[in-house]
Design a protein around this motif. Sequence first.
Motif, mmCIF file in Angstrom:
data_model
loop_
_atom_site.group_PDB
_atom_site.id
_atom_site.type_symbol
_atom_site.label_atom_id
_atom_site.label_comp_id
_atom_site.label_asym_id
_atom_site.label_seq_id
_atom_site.Cartn_x
_atom_site.Cartn_y
_atom_site.Cartn_z
ATOM 1 N N ALA A 40 0.830 -1.207 0.000
ATOM 2 C CA ALA A 40 0.000 0.000 0.000
ATOM 3 C C ALA A 40 0.861 1.252 0.000
ATOM 4 O O ALA A 40 0.444 2.306 0.484
ATOM 5 C CB ALA A 40 -0.918 -0.008 1.220
ATOM 6 N N ALA A 41 2.059 1.151 -0.587
ATOM 7 C CA ALA A 41 3.016 2.258 -0.514
ATOM 8 C C ALA A 41 2.888 3.206 -1.705
ATOM 9 O O ALA A 41 2.925 2.779 -2.857
ATOM 10 C CB ALA A 41 4.437 1.701 -0.453
ATOM 11 N N THR A 42 2.712 4.478 -1.389
ATOM 12 C CA THR A 42 2.686 5.539 -2.396
ATOM 13 C C THR A 42 3.657 6.621 -1.957
ATOM 14 O O THR A 42 3.633 7.029 -0.788
ATOM 15 C CB THR A 42 1.271 6.144 -2.519
ATOM 16 N N PRO A 43 4.513 7.106 -2.849
ATOM 17 C CA PRO A 43 5.503 8.129 -2.460
ATOM 18 C C PRO A 43 4.845 9.358 -1.831
ATOM 19 O O PRO A 43 3.770 9.796 -2.247
ATOM 20 C CB PRO A 43 6.180 8.471 -3.788
ATOM 21 N N VAL A 44 5.533 9.896 -0.819
ATOM 22 C CA VAL A 44 5.064 11.073 -0.094
ATOM 23 C C VAL A 44 6.160 12.130 -0.131
ATOM 24 O O VAL A 44 7.321 11.818 0.140
ATOM 25 C CB VAL A 44 4.725 10.721 1.370
ATOM 26 N N GLU A 45 5.803 13.362 -0.455
ATOM 27 C CA GLU A 45 6.771 14.455 -0.417
ATOM 28 C C GLU A 45 6.793 15.029 0.996
ATOM 29 O O GLU A 45 5.813 15.624 1.446
ATOM 30 C CB GLU A 45 6.412 15.554 -1.417
ATOM 31 N N ILE A 46 7.882 14.817 1.697
ATOM 32 C CA ILE A 46 7.995 15.283 3.083
ATOM 33 C C ILE A 46 8.587 16.688 3.071
ATOM 34 O O ILE A 46 9.740 16.886 2.712
ATOM 35 C CB ILE A 46 8.861 14.320 3.923
ATOM 36 N N LYS A 47 7.756 17.647 3.457
ATOM 37 C CA LYS A 47 8.158 19.055 3.444
ATOM 38 C C LYS A 47 7.372 19.797 4.512
ATOM 39 O O LYS A 47 6.484 19.218 5.171
ATOM 40 C CB LYS A 47 7.893 19.672 2.076
ATOM 41 N N ASP A 48 7.673 21.052 4.703
ATOM 42 C CA ASP A 48 6.959 21.864 5.697
ATOM 43 C C ASP A 48 5.459 21.787 5.483
ATOM 44 O O ASP A 48 4.961 22.015 4.371
ATOM 45 C CB ASP A 48 7.391 23.332 5.599
ATOM 46 N N GLY A 49 4.742 21.441 6.560
ATOM 47 C CA GLY A 49 3.289 21.460 6.540
ATOM 48 C C GLY A 49 2.615 20.352 5.759
ATOM 49 O O GLY A 49 1.395 20.409 5.554
ATOM 50 N N PHE A 50 3.357 19.296 5.331
ATOM 51 C CA PHE A 50 2.682 18.246 4.554
ATOM 52 C C PHE A 50 1.629 17.565 5.418
ATOM 53 O O PHE A 50 1.766 17.444 6.636
ATOM 54 C CB PHE A 50 3.691 17.272 3.952
ATOM 55 N N ASP A 51 0.544 17.125 4.770
ATOM 56 C CA ASP A 51 -0.652 16.679 5.501
ATOM 57 C C ASP A 51 -0.547 15.208 5.898
ATOM 58 O O ASP A 51 -1.249 14.345 5.357
ATOM 59 C CB ASP A 51 -1.905 16.937 4.676
ATOM 60 N N LEU A 52 0.314 14.929 6.864
ATOM 61 C CA LEU A 52 0.484 13.562 7.343
ATOM 62 C C LEU A 52 -0.778 13.062 8.038
ATOM 63 O O LEU A 52 -1.131 11.880 7.934
ATOM 64 C CB LEU A 52 1.680 13.484 8.287
ATOM 65 N N ALA A 53 -1.480 13.950 8.725
ATOM 66 C CA ALA A 53 -2.710 13.551 9.424
ATOM 67 C C ALA A 53 -3.734 12.974 8.452
ATOM 68 O O ALA A 53 -4.405 11.969 8.739
ATOM 69 C CB ALA A 53 -3.304 14.742 10.171
ATOM 70 N N ALA A 54 -3.850 13.587 7.286
ATOM 71 C CA ALA A 54 -4.800 13.090 6.289
ATOM 72 C C ALA A 54 -4.358 11.734 5.749
ATOM 73 O O ALA A 54 -5.196 10.853 5.492
ATOM 74 C CB ALA A 54 -4.937 14.091 5.151
ATOM 75 N N LEU A 55 -3.061 11.563 5.579
ATOM 76 C CA LEU A 55 -2.554 10.281 5.104
ATOM 77 C C LEU A 55 -2.852 9.162 6.102
ATOM 78 O O LEU A 55 -3.260 8.065 5.721
ATOM 79 C CB LEU A 55 -1.039 10.369 4.870
ATOM 80 N N VAL A 56 -2.648 9.455 7.373
ATOM 81 C CA VAL A 56 -2.884 8.455 8.418
ATOM 82 C C VAL A 56 -4.378 8.164 8.563
ATOM 83 O O VAL A 56 -4.788 7.027 8.829
ATOM 84 C CB VAL A 56 -2.279 8.929 9.754
ATOM 85 N N GLY A 57 -5.192 9.186 8.356
ATOM 86 C CA GLY A 57 -6.645 9.013 8.441
ATOM 87 C C GLY A 57 -7.089 8.526 9.797
ATOM 88 O O GLY A 57 -6.695 9.074 10.831
ATOM 89 N N ASP A 58 -7.893 7.479 9.801
ATOM 90 C CA ASP A 58 -8.379 6.905 11.063
ATOM 91 C C ASP A 58 -7.405 5.896 11.659
ATOM 92 O O ASP A 58 -7.694 5.274 12.680
ATOM 93 C CB ASP A 58 -9.744 6.230 10.843
ATOM 94 N N GLY A 59 -6.272 5.715 10.985
ATOM 95 C CA GLY A 59 -5.276 4.756 11.480
ATOM 96 C C GLY A 59 -4.342 5.399 12.484
ATOM 97 O O GLY A 59 -4.630 6.446 13.067
ATOM 98 N N ARG A 60 -3.208 4.740 12.683
ATOM 99 C CA ARG A 60 -2.226 5.197 13.665
ATOM 100 C C ARG A 60 -0.868 5.387 12.994
ATOM 101 O O ARG A 60 -0.539 4.715 12.018
ATOM 102 C CB ARG A 60 -2.085 4.176 14.801
ATOM 103 N N LEU A 61 -0.109 6.312 13.556
ATOM 104 C CA LEU A 61 1.256 6.566 13.108
ATOM 105 C C LEU A 61 2.202 5.866 14.080
ATOM 106 O O LEU A 61 2.319 6.262 15.239
ATOM 107 C CB LEU A 61 1.538 8.064 13.070
ATOM 108 N N ALA A 62 2.858 4.802 13.632
ATOM 109 C CA ALA A 62 3.737 4.022 14.511
ATOM 110 C C ALA A 62 5.074 4.737 14.705
ATOM 111 O O ALA A 62 5.726 5.117 13.735
ATOM 112 C CB ALA A 62 3.965 2.631 13.930
ATOM 113 N N MET A 63 5.446 4.920 15.963
ATOM 114 C CA MET A 63 6.725 5.558 16.309
ATOM 115 C C MET A 63 7.247 4.943 17.596
ATOM 116 O O MET A 63 6.468 4.475 18.431
ATOM 117 C CB MET A 63 6.543 7.068 16.534
ATOM 118 N N GLY A 64 8.562 4.972 17.765
ATOM 119 C CA GLY A 64 9.116 4.666 19.075
ATOM 120 C C GLY A 64 8.654 5.720 20.060
ATOM 121 O O GLY A 64 8.346 6.865 19.670
ATOM 122 N N ALA A 65 8.561 5.362 21.335
ATOM 123 C CA ALA A 65 8.108 6.307 22.362
ATOM 124 C C ALA A 65 8.875 7.619 22.234
ATOM 125 O O ALA A 65 10.108 7.634 22.295
ATOM 126 C CB ALA A 65 8.297 5.705 23.745
#
Length: 264
Positions: A124-149
């Motif tokens: 399910a991988a689609t390239p993402v342009e990581i820059k100031d203000g990119f809409d990561l919240a919309a990408l994650v949607g109702d899911g979760r963003l996995a990160m180390g504590a």
Amino acid sequence: MSINRRHWLRLAAASLTAAWLGVFAIGAPAMAQDKVTVFAAASLKNALDAANAAWTKESAKETTVSYAASSALAKQIEAGAPADVFISADLAWMDYVTEKRLIKDGTRSNFLGNRIVLVAPKDAATPVEIKDGFDLAALVGDGRLAMGAVDSVPAGKYGKAALVKLGIWSSVEDKVASAESVRAALALVSRGEAPYGIVYATDAAADPGVAVVGTFPEDSHPPIIYPIAILSESENTDARAYLDYLTSDKAAPFFTEQGFTVLK
């Protein structure tokens, strides 16, 4: 059987048991001394396992490694856990054990560098342009963003720093699935339990179940540096030779092949 004879037999059995225990007690440190005990950040597993196997083949010496979050390992070292070498995934946790006077003077150095990336399940991988203000919240949607504590695990701390710098931390803070280590965060994405995760580039390369969809700009977070040192309580005479091997040109390919930068 007389009482005196039974008493004598009990004493003899007790003496024999004590003698055997004494043999094992005396032998235990010698056996432990044969292996170099390493506490290493979880993200090092693939590269360090390969380097250790090569060192064992070359030197006939063995290692035993505990992989975990650098924060957990530093706390274990502080609590007196026996180890010879510590490799942290950031400077802060090596500074922590240094301030506690838990490393040998003159043995600490900056060992490796890394990058942090955004990963998604491979199918399910689609390239993402990581820059100031990119809409990561919309990408994650109702899911979760996995990160180390983000308060303790180095990869989580770097990830949060990048999201803050890019101006989007507040939009995803409530969506974070906090994991005990970067490898645990990676597993959440690999198993499809989280649509995205922030991990080291080297972790992403080690898991065929994920794909890198974007790389965070290097200036969005502090430099990712893995320091290495021998611990002050180590009495293992092989620890220095092991450290010298890991930081040598001979061992460098094991780390660069996994995506690490070898620091000199």
